[in-house]
Design an enzyme around this catalytic site. Structure first.
Site, PDB file in Angstrom:
ATOM      1  N   HIS A  40       0.912  -1.161  -0.118  1.00 10.79           N
ATOM      2  CA  HIS A  40       0.023  -0.037  -0.010  1.00 10.79           C
ATOM      3  C   HIS A  40       0.789   1.256   0.017  1.00 10.79           C
ATOM      4  O   HIS A  40       0.503   2.233   0.545  1.00 10.79           O
ATOM      5  CB  HIS A  40      -0.877  -0.002   1.276  1.00 10.79           C
ATOM      6  CG  HIS A  40      -2.026  -0.876   1.231  1.00 10.79           C
ATOM      7  ND1 HIS A  40      -2.512  -1.584  -0.073  1.00 10.79           N
ATOM      8  CD2 HIS A  40      -2.507  -1.682   2.015  1.00 10.79           C
ATOM      9  CE1 HIS A  40      -3.319  -2.592   0.365  1.00 10.79           C
ATOM     10  NE2 HIS A  40      -3.460  -2.686   1.635  1.00 10.79           N
ATOM     11  N   HIS A  60     -10.176   0.926   0.777  1.00  8.94           N
ATOM     12  CA  HIS A  60      -9.733  -0.156   1.675  1.00  8.94           C
ATOM     13  C   HIS A  60     -11.049  -0.199   2.718  1.00  8.94           C
ATOM     14  O   HIS A  60     -10.435  -0.872   3.925  1.00  8.94           O
ATOM     15  CB  HIS A  60      -8.454  -0.058   2.546  1.00  8.94           C
ATOM     16  CG  HIS A  60      -7.870  -1.202   2.619  1.00  8.94           C
ATOM     17  ND1 HIS A  60      -8.433  -2.295   3.179  1.00  8.94           N
ATOM     18  CD2 HIS A  60      -6.395  -2.061   2.203  1.00  8.94           C
ATOM     19  CE1 HIS A  60      -7.485  -3.314   3.685  1.00  8.94           C
ATOM     20  NE2 HIS A  60      -6.354  -3.170   2.745  1.00  8.94           N
ATOM     21  N   GLU A 110     -11.626  -4.476  -2.843  1.00 10.01           N
ATOM     22  CA  GLU A 110     -10.761  -3.693  -3.403  1.00 10.01           C
ATOM     23  C   GLU A 110     -10.383  -3.725  -4.854  1.00 10.01           C
ATOM     24  O   GLU A 110      -9.672  -4.501  -5.220  1.00 10.01           O
ATOM     25  CB  GLU A 110      -9.420  -3.650  -2.752  1.00 10.01           C
ATOM     26  CG  GLU A 110      -9.403  -3.486  -0.943  1.00 10.01           C
ATOM     27  CD  GLU A 110      -8.085  -4.130  -0.410  1.00 10.01           C
ATOM     28  OE1 GLU A 110      -7.261  -3.289  -0.457  1.00 10.01           O
ATOM     29  OE2 GLU A 110      -8.221  -5.206   0.189  1.00 10.01           O
TER      30      GLU A 110
END
Length: 354
Positions: free
Chosen positions: A106, A179, A318
């Site tokens: 991420h 998320h 996601e």
């Protein structure tokens, strides 16, 4: 219907941050913050008309300072994992921070989700709020000055539309996602309710991972005949404990589903429903992949209203380019060319089933 602004505390650099509550005539409300462009609340009427907040998260902005689970977060520049925390672009190797085994996850640890975004527009007529962020050259280790905007719109059809736009002055990697963790029993519904949710993922294939570090092998494999198959509605818990290597690697579902091989037009990607509340959620996207994750790593997290979130208290859907796409020749590239527009939309649509 309308948008209400209220204080949400202070950001990490002591800036004032705000919560924007967006409501429609159908009785649904969402709340988004300029702290991280975060989706904080999703209040949906259940089959009896009672409002339930179906998004895991925190009551105050301070909860989002750490937020190791990334509740409600906009993830950028790159969502998911990059193997070896590095990639090569135009013949040059770029090293990213190592923050997940030997990989990058991420784009951390200098997260987009802990920055205060600029409120670009509050559109009362469209029921939309737009947040903008400037990410300079080599921010998080990525080349190019990137300007991005994320717009949340709440429609009268109970759709949360999330529109991502961006441009960069050099070729770079961009693969943004949201998320949010959902539990259609309510954010405090817990693990038992989660495993009782029925889920459909309209993907005939998925990308298997090499080991517990969750980097894809590069293969795009059929789901048919495996516990990964959600082409027809089934309970999350149905095959969860199956003797299947991929489930053991992730401690449960935490895999990218190959909806298509290439980015294209908007299409239905997935659906989830929970019988007791009657709440149904559908996911639409133009992106080729979707990570289905069931909160295997949530651990004793103090959330809204004093609720303690435990392992598998919420699920994520996601939307994305496939994980590690910048290093995998068999996956559609996540490279954004200089001057081209990054432009993608994901929709979470809510309804009830009696």
């Amino acid at each position: 219907m309308g948008i209400k602004k209220e204080p949400f505390g202070k950001g990490l650099d002591n800036q004032d941050v705000f919560l924007y509550e967006i409501s429609n005539e159908a009785g649904m409300t969402i709340a988004v913050s300029d702290f991280g462009a975060t989706l904080v609340k999703i209040l949906v009427p259940d089959k009896n008309g009672k409002l339930r907040d179906v998004a895991l998260g925190y009551d105050h902005v301070e909860g989002y300072y750490d937020n190791s689970c990334h509740f409600g977060a906009v993830i950028g520049r790159n969502g998911n994992r990059i193997g070896g925390a590095r990639f090569t672009l135009n013949g040059k190797e770029y090293q990213l921070a190592v923050n997940d085994n030997k990989n990058n996850l991420h784009s951390g640890p200098d997260w987009y989700r802990t920055r205060v975004w600029e409120v670009k527009k509050i559109d009362q007529e469209k029921n939309a709020v737009s947040f903008g962020l400037y990410s300079p050259d080599m921010d998080q280790g990525f080349p190019g000055n990137l300007t991005v905007q994320v717009t949340y719109t709440l429609t009268e059809d109970n759709e949360i539309q999330i529109h991502y736009e961006g441009t960069a002055d050099q070729d770079t990697i961009v693969n943004m996602t949201n998320h949010s963790y959902f539990n259609l029993a309510g954010h405090d519904g817990g693990r038992e309710a989660l495993l009782d949710h029925k889920v459909q993922i309209l993907a005939p294939e998925y990308t298997p991972v090499s080991d517990s570090e969750a980097i894809p092998t590069g293969e795009i494999a059929p789901v048919a005949g495996t516990p990964m198959d959600f082409q027809e509605l089934k309970k999350i818990g149905q095959d969860l404990e199956a003797d299947f290597e991929q489930l053991k690697f992730g401690g449960g579902y935490d895999h990218n589903y190959a909806l298509t091989r290439k980015k294209g037009s908007m299409r239905k990607a997935a659906a989830a429903e929970y019988e007791e509340s009657g709440i149904v959620m559908e996911v639409y996207t133009d992106l080729p992949g979707m990570q289905f994750y069931i909160g295997n790593f949530i651990d004793n997290e103090k959330g809204k209203n004093g609720c303690i979130y435990e392992k598998r208290s919420g699920f994520c859907m996601e939307t994305q380019y496939y994980p590690d796409a910048c290093n995998q020749n068999s996956f559609e590239s996540s490279v954004l060319k200089a001057g081209d527009k990054y432009d993608t939309t994901t929709v979470y649509k809510f309804s009830v089933k009696n």
